[in-house]
Structure formats: structure tokens, C-alpha cells
Write a protein that holds these residues in place. Structure first.
Motif, PDB file in Angstrom:
ATOM      1  N   LEU A 717     -37.255 -40.072 -42.259  1.00  0.00           N
ATOM      2  CA  LEU A 717     -37.775 -40.641 -43.175  1.00  0.00           C
ATOM      3  C   LEU A 717     -38.845 -41.585 -42.828  1.00  0.00           C
ATOM      4  O   LEU A 717     -38.163 -42.508 -42.318  1.00  0.00           O
ATOM      5  CB  LEU A 717     -37.071 -40.725 -44.556  1.00  0.00           C
ATOM      6  CG  LEU A 717     -36.205 -39.893 -45.477  1.00  0.00           C
ATOM      7  CD1 LEU A 717     -35.348 -40.601 -46.627  1.00  0.00           C
ATOM      8  CD2 LEU A 717     -37.026 -38.865 -45.866  1.00  0.00           C
ATOM      9  N   GLN A 718     -39.948 -41.691 -43.231  1.00  0.00           N
ATOM     10  CA  GLN A 718     -41.099 -42.715 -42.805  1.00  0.00           C
ATOM     11  C   GLN A 718     -41.183 -43.955 -44.117  1.00  0.00           C
ATOM     12  O   GLN A 718     -41.243 -43.595 -45.028  1.00  0.00           O
ATOM     13  CB  GLN A 718     -42.281 -42.049 -42.423  1.00  0.00           C
ATOM     14  CG  GLN A 718     -42.205 -41.006 -41.514  1.00  0.00           C
ATOM     15  CD  GLN A 718     -41.768 -41.495 -40.166  1.00  0.00           C
ATOM     16  OE1 GLN A 718     -42.088 -42.780 -39.640  1.00  0.00           O
ATOM     17  NE2 GLN A 718     -40.756 -40.981 -39.366  1.00  0.00           N
ATOM     18  N   GLY A 719     -41.697 -44.996 -43.491  1.00  0.00           N
ATOM     19  CA  GLY A 719     -42.148 -46.096 -44.430  1.00  0.00           C
ATOM     20  C   GLY A 719     -40.608 -46.537 -45.327  1.00  0.00           C
ATOM     21  O   GLY A 719     -39.471 -46.321 -44.714  1.00  0.00           O
ATOM     22  N   GLU A 720     -41.097 -46.994 -46.408  1.00  0.00           N
ATOM     23  CA  GLU A 720     -40.160 -47.518 -47.282  1.00  0.00           C
ATOM     24  C   GLU A 720     -39.803 -46.608 -48.588  1.00  0.00           C
ATOM     25  O   GLU A 720     -40.447 -46.154 -48.775  1.00  0.00           O
ATOM     26  CB  GLU A 720     -40.429 -48.841 -47.934  1.00  0.00           C
ATOM     27  CG  GLU A 720     -40.321 -50.035 -46.972  1.00  0.00           C
ATOM     28  CD  GLU A 720     -40.735 -51.504 -47.447  1.00  0.00           C
ATOM     29  OE1 GLU A 720     -41.314 -51.781 -48.603  1.00  0.00           O
ATOM     30  OE2 GLU A 720     -40.261 -52.500 -46.761  1.00  0.00           O
ATOM     31  N   GLY A 721     -38.515 -46.790 -48.917  1.00  0.00           N
ATOM     32  CA  GLY A 721     -38.125 -45.675 -50.067  1.00  0.00           C
ATOM     33  C   GLY A 721     -38.092 -46.599 -51.413  1.00  0.00           C
ATOM     34  O   GLY A 721     -37.507 -46.329 -52.044  1.00  0.00           O
ATOM     35  N   LEU A 722     -38.598 -48.108 -51.354  1.00  0.00           N
ATOM     36  CA  LEU A 722     -38.348 -48.678 -52.357  1.00  0.00           C
ATOM     37  C   LEU A 722     -39.329 -48.322 -53.619  1.00  0.00           C
ATOM     38  O   LEU A 722     -40.555 -47.763 -53.562  1.00  0.00           O
ATOM     39  CB  LEU A 722     -38.755 -50.206 -52.164  1.00  0.00           C
ATOM     40  CG  LEU A 722     -37.784 -50.838 -50.920  1.00  0.00           C
ATOM     41  CD1 LEU A 722     -38.296 -52.255 -50.625  1.00  0.00           C
ATOM     42  CD2 LEU A 722     -36.423 -50.651 -51.359  1.00  0.00           C
ATOM     43  N   TRP A 723     -38.660 -48.540 -54.950  1.00  0.00           N
ATOM     44  CA  TRP A 723     -39.564 -48.374 -56.024  1.00  0.00           C
ATOM     45  C   TRP A 723     -39.972 -49.660 -56.588  1.00  0.00           C
ATOM     46  O   TRP A 723     -39.305 -50.288 -56.944  1.00  0.00           O
ATOM     47  CB  TRP A 723     -38.702 -47.461 -57.155  1.00  0.00           C
ATOM     48  CG  TRP A 723     -38.067 -46.187 -56.559  1.00  0.00           C
ATOM     49  CD1 TRP A 723     -38.830 -45.457 -55.619  1.00  0.00           C
ATOM     50  CD2 TRP A 723     -37.177 -45.354 -57.162  1.00  0.00           C
ATOM     51  NE1 TRP A 723     -37.868 -44.420 -55.599  1.00  0.00           N
ATOM     52  CE2 TRP A 723     -36.928 -44.286 -56.505  1.00  0.00           C
ATOM     53  CE3 TRP A 723     -36.185 -45.516 -58.224  1.00  0.00           C
ATOM     54  CZ2 TRP A 723     -36.261 -43.171 -56.671  1.00  0.00           C
ATOM     55  CZ3 TRP A 723     -35.358 -44.709 -58.616  1.00  0.00           C
ATOM     56  CH2 TRP A 723     -35.177 -43.554 -58.111  1.00  0.00           C
ATOM     57  N   TRP A 724     -41.275 -49.887 -56.630  1.00  0.00           N
ATOM     58  CA  TRP A 724     -41.883 -51.040 -56.998  1.00  0.00           C
ATOM     59  C   TRP A 724     -41.550 -52.194 -56.510  1.00  0.00           C
ATOM     60  O   TRP A 724     -41.376 -53.593 -56.813  1.00  0.00           O
ATOM     61  CB  TRP A 724     -41.699 -51.416 -58.657  1.00  0.00           C
ATOM     62  CG  TRP A 724     -42.299 -50.312 -59.257  1.00  0.00           C
ATOM     63  CD1 TRP A 724     -43.639 -50.310 -59.870  1.00  0.00           C
ATOM     64  CD2 TRP A 724     -41.583 -49.054 -60.028  1.00  0.00           C
ATOM     65  NE1 TRP A 724     -43.545 -49.040 -60.628  1.00  0.00           N
ATOM     66  CE2 TRP A 724     -42.600 -48.655 -61.019  1.00  0.00           C
ATOM     67  CE3 TRP A 724     -40.382 -48.706 -60.151  1.00  0.00           C
ATOM     68  CZ2 TRP A 724     -42.301 -47.356 -61.545  1.00  0.00           C
ATOM     69  CZ3 TRP A 724     -40.048 -47.682 -60.838  1.00  0.00           C
ATOM     70  CH2 TRP A 724     -40.858 -47.053 -61.649  1.00  0.00           C
ATOM     71  N   GLY A 725     -40.958 -52.159 -55.042  1.00  0.00           N
ATOM     72  CA  GLY A 725     -40.603 -52.998 -54.118  1.00  0.00           C
ATOM     73  C   GLY A 725     -39.277 -53.690 -54.420  1.00  0.00           C
ATOM     74  O   GLY A 725     -38.731 -54.519 -53.725  1.00  0.00           O
ATOM     75  N   ILE A 726     -38.478 -53.165 -55.274  1.00  0.00           N
ATOM     76  CA  ILE A 726     -37.015 -53.556 -55.835  1.00  0.00           C
ATOM     77  C   ILE A 726     -36.100 -53.249 -54.369  1.00  0.00           C
ATOM     78  O   ILE A 726     -35.916 -51.865 -54.228  1.00  0.00           O
ATOM     79  CB  ILE A 726     -36.538 -53.023 -57.069  1.00  0.00           C
ATOM     80  CG1 ILE A 726     -37.531 -53.585 -58.230  1.00  0.00           C
ATOM     81  CG2 ILE A 726     -35.264 -53.331 -57.407  1.00  0.00           C
ATOM     82  CD1 ILE A 726     -37.201 -53.143 -59.439  1.00  0.00           C
ATOM     83  N   GLN A 727     -35.251 -54.219 -53.942  1.00  0.00           N
ATOM     84  CA  GLN A 727     -34.598 -54.130 -53.148  1.00  0.00           C
ATOM     85  C   GLN A 727     -33.341 -53.071 -53.603  1.00  0.00           C
ATOM     86  O   GLN A 727     -32.801 -52.994 -54.590  1.00  0.00           O
ATOM     87  CB  GLN A 727     -33.909 -55.273 -52.424  1.00  0.00           C
ATOM     88  CG  GLN A 727     -35.019 -56.315 -51.925  1.00  0.00           C
ATOM     89  CD  GLN A 727     -35.637 -55.584 -50.538  1.00  0.00           C
ATOM     90  OE1 GLN A 727     -34.967 -55.087 -49.786  1.00  0.00           O
ATOM     91  NE2 GLN A 727     -36.885 -55.524 -50.561  1.00  0.00           N
ATOM     92  N   PRO A 728     -32.731 -52.533 -52.550  1.00  0.00           N
ATOM     93  CA  PRO A 728     -31.474 -51.607 -53.082  1.00  0.00           C
ATOM     94  C   PRO A 728     -30.252 -52.202 -53.405  1.00  0.00           C
ATOM     95  O   PRO A 728     -29.620 -51.428 -54.376  1.00  0.00           O
ATOM     96  CB  PRO A 728     -31.083 -50.964 -51.651  1.00  0.00           C
ATOM     97  CG  PRO A 728     -31.929 -51.261 -50.822  1.00  0.00           C
ATOM     98  CD  PRO A 728     -32.832 -52.510 -51.069  1.00  0.00           C
TER      99      PRO A 728
END
Length: 765
Positions: A717-728
Motif C-alpha cells: 500500500l502506498q501513501g497514508e491510509g488515514l481518514w481526515w488525518g486522524i491517527q490510528p
């Protein structure tokens, strides 16, 4: 009309909770005017909101208990004698503990060695826990699961506070605030979100959950799902969710147990885990909730003394006022001035430049690891041969030989080591070592340099998301809710929640003070000192590079702020040495951290064992003989889970704060939507409850997993998988929303089951 008034009480207090926690914090960056040296936004997030939360819980308990006439389930006179006896025993215990501390302090002044001081105090406290466990041993189900339902509210409040103030609160919270300031750096949330989340959540516990579960006379949280919805799946899913979130939480506690025990005894970290685990098992294995309750009451006293004595002394030393929560505001402007001084210092910039250069060198090496490793090995060998030719002194040759021996043995090891070192150097190459300005809300970048509106918005969003997950997770954690099953009545449960928050707030109001006072001590009295004049405690703690590292990077023999790295777990543990207190206080702090980890581990392991044996295996039904067998199986499950958790903790999987925060997201998403809908909405169905739990857990686990760097690399997977920048770590914000939506929709299209005789919804008192 009466029901309407009760709805108004709930609605009004929940609205106040929402405005105070989310509304005021959202505008914290705008509330920057000074009031008695306090930035108003900082004070409100660190103290003002906590005081309002206490007021909400107290007002709710007072108003609801006045309205609801509850017939006592016990003889008032006998119960009065019982509570008076408890008060007397508690007073004797506190007096004895203070006398022991005083005696050890005097003995230390007369030459009693440090190992003896530590050994006497540690042995005494552990023996006390063991005695309570042995005396409280039981095979009776009512005593093992809920302590006979006769624990007074004030003592259950202490036990809950000890259960709640885990290793994360005692060991890591002040350190996290030291490193993260108001809200953390960049997209990494933290700071005062922990204080607000871990106190504001008790408003939800009091208003939405605890009294209604207590009314049903249950043993475990999965019992609620069996009684309310019927069938096998709601109870099974609830039990498995309880195991999942509690296991994540208990691994963090055993990590803290290993850290403290190894510090106290000098044994290896892994051995420290096993030693501390023995103290946990004596109480929870033998006596269940009865032994755990009274052990946690004794542990609370140690925890709160261990925290308040050092912070009060440090406050008195710096400000002349021992009431740290009132006094530390005057240090905030001084810290802000020193932060600007460090940001503009040419010497600090020089150190940052060296770290940047090191990171760039490592980046070049990582482009061709095999070639770089061979080249570095050849250069060292050539230097050794050259030294042999000119007969250089043996010291330099030995240094080169050590460097050669320390080189990675193969390319894979080199890539792993150099990647880690590059990340470390990049972090240390940031202004203020990557730390944000302490009192500035929602700083986008370390030091607040070059912030953009998008940075600020991302930081604010992550702060609010983490705070939400901690609050909702508090209302869903099974080991916390089970504590309120032990009180004699629903009214006493409400009072107990209020006492819990009062006792917890004593520490949570002091933790931000400790972070500020230690940061001032470091900035004002350590930075700028000659390397050979640094205090002795720094050399001792720097043996563990995860806790403290000091390096003269630019070779000027003067400590710069960028040359010092403090681990989150150090700040509280080293406070007595920083403040120059007697060694017995250092031992007390270590014992307090151990008590915090043990008390929470007790409750968590008991919850896991009960969920596996009472809810999964036996499903909570049967006669008295079967109830006794369930207790025995609970003890067996507890022992097995404890050993598995100890092994997991020995692998040091992540930081204490991260593991604990993740368990809150899991608990909130798994339990709160279905539980709250089931309590307040008669139309909630079994299918809705199952779907709610599956959706909440599924979304939360998916979001955490898909954002793991190792998993993303494995899946390409490339890049970030964040939704609206919210951390896991705040994945629960999506899981809770999914749980409510799915539970509501499925309940609307399925037929509801009959409500149980012990109806919850109509009475909102």
C-alpha cells in the motif's frame, strides 16, 4: 412530568459536559489571554474542565438519589457498624504507612543503605497485598465476582481510582505531557487530551451506564447483553470483546510492572515482569473481586502519596507553594521564554545541524546498504593498518577495533539499524527536539515553527478525536464497569462514581503541574551546565537509553537542550532525585508505580478470566455447584491469560500510553453503542446489538491494522491510509459511529425481543 424532568437532568448535564469538553477545547487556541500568569485556554483544559466534570457527577448523584426512593437491601444498623469498622482499619493503615515512611527516612539519615531501604519497603507492601489476598480467598460466586455487593461508595471509589490510575497514568502521563505539551506535535495527538478524556469519561459512566447496570444485579458486563438481548451471540461477542480490549490493556500494565520491578530490585526486565505478576496473581487468583477490592484501596493510598509528595516538594522548591496545581502557572511564562531562547540559539542550531547531517549520511548509506557496509568496514581496517605502521597508541587502536566489531554483520541488520538511527536523528534535528511549545494548543509542527492553518486543523482534529475515544472508552471498559457492581445499592453506585472521579482528579490535576515543574528544572538548571558537572542521577538513568540519553554532539562540553532526550517514563520516576528528596521517596515513587500497574492488572486479569469462564464456557447459568466450578475455571483462565500477557509484555510491543489508548478505542467501539442503545431505547434488538458490536470492532481493528507500517509494506500500500488525518490510536471515533448507525438501522428493520423484567429504560433517575 417526572420522567420529563429526569430527561431534562440528563440532557442538561450532558450538554454541559459536551460544551465544556469539546466546545471550549475547540476554541482553546483563541483563549490565549493571561489570567494570573495562566493562559486561559491551558488552565481550562488542564484544570477547569476537570472541576466541571466533578461538579456534573456530584450534582447528578445528589439529584438522582433525592428523587429515587430505594429500599435498603441490608440492615442499616449492621451496615453502619461495618462501615465504622472499615474507617477505623483504614485510619490505622494510613497512620502505619506514614510511620513506616518516616522511620525509613530517619534510618536512611543514620546510614541505612539504599538496598535495605528499598527491600524493606517493597517487601512490606508486597506482603501486605499477599496477606489481603490470602485472607480474602473465596470460592463463593457472589464474593468472587462482586465482593458480596457490600463495598461502601467511598472505598469503592478508592478501589476504582487505583484500578483506573494504571501505569499509563502514574508512570507515563506526566512524561507524555512533558514531551507533548498541550496537544502533541504535528499529527500525533496527546498532551491534555489524556487528562480531559480520562476524567470526562466518568460523566458518561455516571449518566449513561453504571447505575443502570448495577440495578440488574449482574456479575460481568457480558451478563448485561445476555439479560437484555437474550440468545448466545450477544453474550459471546461481548465476552470476546472484553478479552480483546482487556488483554491489550493488561500487556501495558505488565510492561510497567517489569519496568518498576527491575528498577527496584535490579533484576532483568523479564524477571521483573514475573516477580510483579506473582503479586497480581496472589490477590486476583485467590480472592477474586473481594481480595482485589481491598488490595486496591491500600494501593490507592500508596499511589497518591507517591505522586503528591514529590510534586508538592518540587513546587515548594521552585515557587514557595506546595500546592502544585495552584502554583505551577507562574512557571509557564518562564518556560515559554526559554523555548524561544532555544529556538533562536546559534549553539542549539549547530547541534540540530549535526543531527541533520547524520541523518543525511545514513540516508546515503541506505541507498546501497551492501556497498556502504563493505566500504565502512574497509575504511576501518585501513585505519587500523595505518596505525600499526606508525605505531599509534593502543587506545585509539582499541577504539577502532570496537567500532569494527560493532558494525552490522550483514546487510539486513545494517538496513534495520541504519533506518532506526536515521529516524532518530531526524527527530532530534527538529526544533526543541521535536517537542511543541508547551502551552500552545494545536501546534502543527515541533516548536510551532512554520505552522499552517491545515497543520493546526489536523492537530485540533486529532486532539478532539483522541479525547472522544478516551471518554467513550471509559464508559465501555469492562474492568471499570464491573467495579460498580460491588456497591450495596444503585444510589451508592452513583455516589461511588463521584468519589472515584474526586480521587482520580487528585492525580490528574497534579500531572500537568509535574510536567511543567520538571521541564522548568531541566531548562533552567540542567541546560547550559558543563557535562562533567551534571547531577549523578543522570548517569544512573542514562544506562537505559529509552529513558535518558545525553550526548555532547558538538564537542563543547556544555549540555544543550537538543543534546538531551528524556523518555516519557522517566519524568515521574526520577522526580525525587531531580528535587533532591531522600531515597525513601524514590522508593515510594517506584512502589507507587508498581501499585498502579498491579492494581489495574488485577482488575483486568479478573475481567478476562471471568469473561472466558463465566460467559464463554459456562454462559453464566446453573446451580450453586456449577457456580463454584465457574469460579475455579475463572481462576484457571486467569492464570493462563496472565502468563500469555507476561510473554507479550516481555516483547515490549509499544509504548504504555499507545497500548492503553488503543484499548480505549476498542472498548468504546465494542460496547458503548449497543449498551447505551439497549439501556435507553426499548426498540433495540438482538440483531442490532450483534451488528453494532461487529461493526464497531471491525471498523476500529481495520483502521488500526491498515495503518500499521509493516502491514502497509507487506500489502504494497502506498501513501497514508488515514481518514481526515486522524491517527490510528483514535480509530474508535469511526468504530463508535459505525456501531451506533448499524445498531440503529438493524433494530429498525428487525423485530425487538421482549424487555427483561429488570427494565432499564423508563427510570432515568
Amino acid at each position: 412530568m417526572q420522567t420529563t424532568r429526569r430527561w431534562h437532568l440528563h440532557a442538561g448535564l450532558l450538554a454541559l459536559w459536551f460544551v465544556v469538553s469539546f466546545g471550549a477545547v475547540f476554541f482553546a487556541r483563541d483563549l490565549q489571554w493571561q489570567l494570573l500568569s495562566w493562559p486561559v485556554g491551558f488552565w481550562f483544559a488542564a484544570q477547569g474542565a476537570v472541576l466541571v466534570f466533578i461538579a456534573i457527577v456530584v450534582v447528578f448523584a445528589w439529584r438522582a438519589n433525592r428523587r429515587e426512593a430505594e429500599a435498603p437491601t441490608f440492615d442499616p444498623r449492621a451496615y453502619g457498624r461495618y462501615t465504622r469498622t472499615l474507617h477505623q482499619r483504614f485510619g490505622i493503615y494510613v497512620a502505619t504507612l506514614l510511620l513506616l515512611l518516616g522511620a525509613l527516612a530517619v534510618a536512611e539519615q543514620f546510614g541505612l543503605s539504599k538496598p535495605w531501604v528499598a527491600g524493606i519497603f517493597l517487601t512490606t507492601t508486597l506482603m501486605m497485598y499477599a496477606v489481603i489476598g490470602v485472607v480474602g480467598r473465596t470460592a463463593d460466586a457472589n464474593e468472587y465476582y462482586v465482593a458480596g455487593r457490600r463495598v461502601p461508595g467511598i472505598y469503592n471509589g478508592m478501589a476504582t481510582a487505583a484500578d483506573w490510575m494504571s501505569a499509563a497514568s502514574f508512570i507515563s502521563l506526566a512524561g507524555g505531557l512533558y514531551l507533548q505539551g498541550f496537544s502533541g506535535a504535528g499529527g500525533q495527538p496527546g498532551g491534555l487530551a489524556y487528562v480531559l478524556g480520562w476524567t470526562g469519561g466518568f460523566c458518561l459512566v455516571a449518566l449513561l451506564v453504571a447505575p443502570y447496570l448495577r440495578r440488574m444485579n449482574l456479575y460481568t458486563v457480558p451478563d448485561y447483553f445476555a439479560v437484555r438481548f437474550g440468545g448466545r451471540w450477544p453474550r459471546m461477542l461481548a465476552a470476546l470483546a472484553a478479552v480483546l480490549c482487556s488483554f491489550t490493556y493488561v500487556v501495558a500494565q505488565l510492561y510497567g510492572v517489569g519496568l518498576i520491578t527491575s528498577r527496584l530490585t535490579g533484576v532483568n526486565f523479564e524477571i521483573g515482569i514475573l516477580l510483579g505478576l506473582g503479586g497480581v496473581l496472589v490477590c486476583s487468583f485467590l480472592g477474586g473481586m473481594r481480595a482485589v477490592t481491598w488490595t486496591q484501596v491500600t494501593q490507592y493510598v500508596i499511589i497518591i502519596l507517591a505522586f503528591l509528595i514529590p510534586v508538592s516538594w518540587l513546587s515548594y522548591k521552585q515557587t514557595g507553594n506546595p500546592l502544585a496545581p495552584l502554583a505551577y502557572g507562574q512557571q509557564l511564562p518562564k518556560i515559554a521564554a526559554m523555548e524561544q531562547q532555544f529556538l533562536n540559539s546559534p549553539v542549539e542550531q549547530e547541534v540540530i545541524g549535526i543531527y541533520t547531517q547524520r541523518a543525511a549520511t545514513l540516508e546515503r548509506k541506505l541507498q546501497n546498504v551492501e556497498e556502504s557496509l563493505q566500504q565502512e568496514r574497509q575504511e576501518l581496517r585501513q585505519q587500523l593498518r595505518a596505525m600499526g605502521d606508525i605505531k599509534a597508541d593502543n587506545t585509539q587502536a582499541q577504539t577502532l577495533r570496537r567500532e569494527l566489531a560493532a558494525l552490522p554483520k550483514d546487510a539486513a541488520t545494517a538496513r534495520e539499524r541504519w533506518t532506526k538511527a536515521r529516524v532518530d536523528n531526524l527527530e532530534r534535528a527538529q526544533p526543541l527536539g521535536g517537542m511543541p511549545l508547551h502551552a500552545q494548543p494545536f501546534a502543527g509542527k515541533p516548536g510551532g515553527v512554520g505552522d499552517t492553518p491545515q497543520d493546526t486543523q489536523t492537530s485540533r482534529l486529532n486532539f478532539l478525536a483522541l479525547m472522544f475515544c478516551l471518554m467513550v472508552g471509559t464508559a465501555g471498559l469492562p474492568h471499570l464497569l464491573t467495579r460498580y457492581y460491588t456497591t450495596p445499592s444503585v444510589a451508592e453506585t452513583r455516589r461511588s462514581v463521584a468519589w472515584s472521579l474526586v480521587f482520580i482528579a487528585l492525580l490528574y490535576l497534579s500531572a500537568p503541574a509535574l510536567a511543567v515543574l520538571v521541564k522548568y528544572e531541566v531548562m533552567a538548571h540542567l541546560v547550559g551546565q558543563p557535562m562533567d558537572a551534571l547531577p549523578g542521577w543522570m548517569a544512573q538513568w542514562s544506562r537505559d537509553p529509552t529513558l535518558l540519553t545525553v550526548a555532547d554532539v558538538n564537542g563543547d562540553h556544555i549540555l544543550q537542550f537538543a543534546e538531551l532526550r528524556v523518555g516519557a517514563d522517566l519524568v515521574m520516576l526520577a522526580t525525587p532525585e531531580i528535587g533532591g528528596l531522600p531515597y525513601v521517596i524514590s522508593v515510594l515513587v517506584a512502589a507507587g508505580g508498581l501499585a498502579a500497574a498491579l492494581s489495574t492488572a488485577d482488575g483486568l486479569l479478573l475481567t478476562i478470566g471471568n469473561a472466558l469462564a463465566h460467559d464463554v464456557y459456562f454462559e453464566g447459568s446453573g446451580n450453586k455447584a456449577q457456580a463454584m466450578r465457574r469460579v475455579m475455571w475463572s481462576k484457571f483462565a486467569l492464570l493462563v491469560v496472565a502468563l500469555v500477557a507476561a510473554y507479550a509484555a516481555a516483547q515490549r510491543p509499544a509504548g504504555i500510553l499507545y497500548l492503553v489508548s488503543a484499548s480505549f478505542s476498542l472498548a468504546g467501539a465494542a460496547f458503548v453503542p449497543s449498551m447505551v442503545l439497549g439501556i435507553f431505547w426499548p426498540r433495540m434488538t438482538r440483531v442490532g446489538a450483534v451488528g453494532s458490536m461487529l461493526a464497531g470492532l471491525g471498523v476500529t481493528i481495520y483502521y488500526m491494522g491498515v495503518n500499521l507500517p509493516s502491514l502497509r509494506a507487506a500489502l504494497g500500500l502506498q501513501g497514508e491510509g488515514l481518514w481526515w488525518g486522524i491517527q490510528p490510536v483514535s480509530a474508535g471515533v469511526f468504530g463508535v459511529l459505525a456501531g451506533f448507525v448499524v445498531g440503529f438501522l438493524l433494530s429498525c428493520i428487525t423485530r425487538p425481543e421482549p424487555m427483561p423484567e429488570r427494565d432499564l429504560a423508563p427510570d432515568l433517575g
